[in-house]
Design a protein around this motif. Structure first.
Motif, PDB file in Angstrom:
ATOM      1  N   THR A 194       0.828  -1.199   0.000  1.00  0.00           N
ATOM      2  CA  THR A 194       0.000   0.000   0.000  1.00  0.00           C
ATOM      3  C   THR A 194       0.868   1.257   0.000  1.00  0.00           C
ATOM      4  OG1 THR A 194      -1.760  -1.162   1.173  1.00  0.00           O
ATOM      5  CG2 THR A 194      -1.818   1.232   1.242  1.00  0.00           C
ATOM      6  N   THR A 195       1.923   1.244   0.805  1.00  0.00           N
ATOM      7  CA  THR A 195       2.832   2.399   0.860  1.00  0.00           C
ATOM      8  C   THR A 195       3.502   2.638  -0.484  1.00  0.00           C
ATOM      9  OG1 THR A 195       3.238   1.982   3.208  1.00  0.00           O
ATOM     10  CG2 THR A 195       4.836   3.357   2.051  1.00  0.00           C
ATOM     11  N   ILE A 211       0.954   4.097  -2.877  1.00  0.00           N
ATOM     12  CA  ILE A 211       0.697   5.522  -2.618  1.00  0.00           C
ATOM     13  C   ILE A 211       1.845   6.371  -3.150  1.00  0.00           C
ATOM     14  CG2 ILE A 211       0.494   7.251  -0.782  1.00  0.00           C
ATOM     15  CD1 ILE A 211      -1.089   5.117   0.819  1.00  0.00           C
ATOM     16  N   LEU A 252       1.550   6.924  -6.912  1.00  0.00           N
ATOM     17  CA  LEU A 252       0.327   7.523  -7.460  1.00  0.00           C
ATOM     18  C   LEU A 252       0.692   8.742  -8.316  1.00  0.00           C
ATOM     19  CD1 LEU A 252      -2.214   7.552  -4.479  1.00  0.00           C
ATOM     20  CD2 LEU A 252      -2.465   6.353  -6.643  1.00  0.00           C
ATOM     21  N   VAL A 299      -2.128  15.060  -2.080  1.00  0.00           N
ATOM     22  CA  VAL A 299      -3.093  13.961  -2.252  1.00  0.00           C
ATOM     23  C   VAL A 299      -2.488  12.662  -1.710  1.00  0.00           C
ATOM     24  CG1 VAL A 299      -4.416  12.618  -3.920  1.00  0.00           C
ATOM     25  CG2 VAL A 299      -4.178  15.079  -4.238  1.00  0.00           C
ATOM     26  N   LYS A 300      -1.214  12.429  -2.006  1.00  0.00           N
ATOM     27  CA  LYS A 300      -0.536  11.245  -1.466  1.00  0.00           C
ATOM     28  C   LYS A 300      -0.528  11.290   0.055  1.00  0.00           C
ATOM     29  CE  LYS A 300       2.597  10.696  -5.374  1.00  0.00           C
ATOM     30  NZ  LYS A 300       3.996  10.639  -5.807  1.00  0.00           N
ATOM     31  N   TYR A 323      -2.693  12.822   1.987  1.00  0.00           N
ATOM     32  CA  TYR A 323      -4.057  12.596   2.459  1.00  0.00           C
ATOM     33  C   TYR A 323      -4.396  11.107   2.447  1.00  0.00           C
ATOM     34  CZ  TYR A 323      -9.134  13.000   2.765  1.00  0.00           C
ATOM     35  OH  TYR A 323     -10.433  12.882   3.154  1.00  0.00           O
ATOM     36  N   VAL A 324      -4.066  10.429   1.368  1.00  0.00           N
ATOM     37  CA  VAL A 324      -4.327   8.994   1.265  1.00  0.00           C
ATOM     38  C   VAL A 324      -3.479   8.228   2.283  1.00  0.00           C
ATOM     39  CG1 VAL A 324      -4.180   6.979  -0.252  1.00  0.00           C
ATOM     40  CG2 VAL A 324      -5.055   9.131  -1.139  1.00  0.00           C
ATOM     41  N   GLY A 325      -2.227   8.644   2.452  1.00  0.00           N
ATOM     42  CA  GLY A 325      -1.350   8.003   3.427  1.00  0.00           C
ATOM     43  C   GLY A 325      -1.857   8.153   4.847  1.00  0.00           C
ATOM     44  N   GLY A 365      -4.958   8.696   5.747  1.00  0.00           N
ATOM     45  CA  GLY A 365      -6.174   7.890   5.852  1.00  0.00           C
ATOM     46  C   GLY A 365      -5.855   6.427   6.077  1.00  0.00           C
ATOM     47  N   THR A 366      -4.845   5.935   5.371  1.00  0.00           N
ATOM     48  CA  THR A 366      -4.418   4.545   5.542  1.00  0.00           C
ATOM     49  C   THR A 366      -3.854   4.329   6.941  1.00  0.00           C
ATOM     50  OG1 THR A 366      -3.938   4.375   3.188  1.00  0.00           O
ATOM     51  CG2 THR A 366      -2.915   2.741   4.615  1.00  0.00           C
ATOM     52  N   THR A 392      -6.636   4.229   9.453  1.00  0.00           N
ATOM     53  CA  THR A 392      -7.395   2.980   9.319  1.00  0.00           C
ATOM     54  C   THR A 392      -6.680   1.832  10.018  1.00  0.00           C
ATOM     55  OG1 THR A 392      -8.343   3.710   7.223  1.00  0.00           O
ATOM     56  CG2 THR A 392      -8.382   1.344   7.667  1.00  0.00           C
TER      57      THR A 392
END
Length: 82
Positions: free
Chosen positions: A30-31, A34, A37, A43-44, A46-48, A50-51, A54
């Motif tokens: 996943t890392t 990301i 991307l 954006v990276k 933000y997604v990081g 969020g991950t 989680t």
């Protein structure tokens, strides 16, 4: 439904290894995904984040469920057994 029994066999070392290996592989993949991307850095990030949140909340829920199970003798951590 099987009742909670403190003498139930513990997890095997193979199971523990598989659980940790799958966790490490999934977080690593996943890392890497990301990082590659095709988007801006924010954006990276933000997604990081969020991950990360989680994964952290998953650990918190698992720990809380385990504590409730041990403390209250609950089946599946949520409902009382008969």
């Amino acid at each position: 439904m099987q009742k909670f029994d403190s003498t139930t066999q513990a997890h095997s070392s193979a199971w523990i290894f598989q659980a940790w290996a799958s966790f490490v592989i999934s977080v690593t993949a996943t890392t890497i995904g990301i990082c590659y991307l095709p988007v801006d850095g924010w954006v990276k990030g933000y997604v990081g984040m969020g991950t990360l949140f989680t994964v952290a909340s998953t650990f918190s829920v698992a720990k809380t469920r385990g504590i409730c199970t041990r403390r209250n003798g609950l089946s599946h951590g949520w409902t009382k057994q008969n």
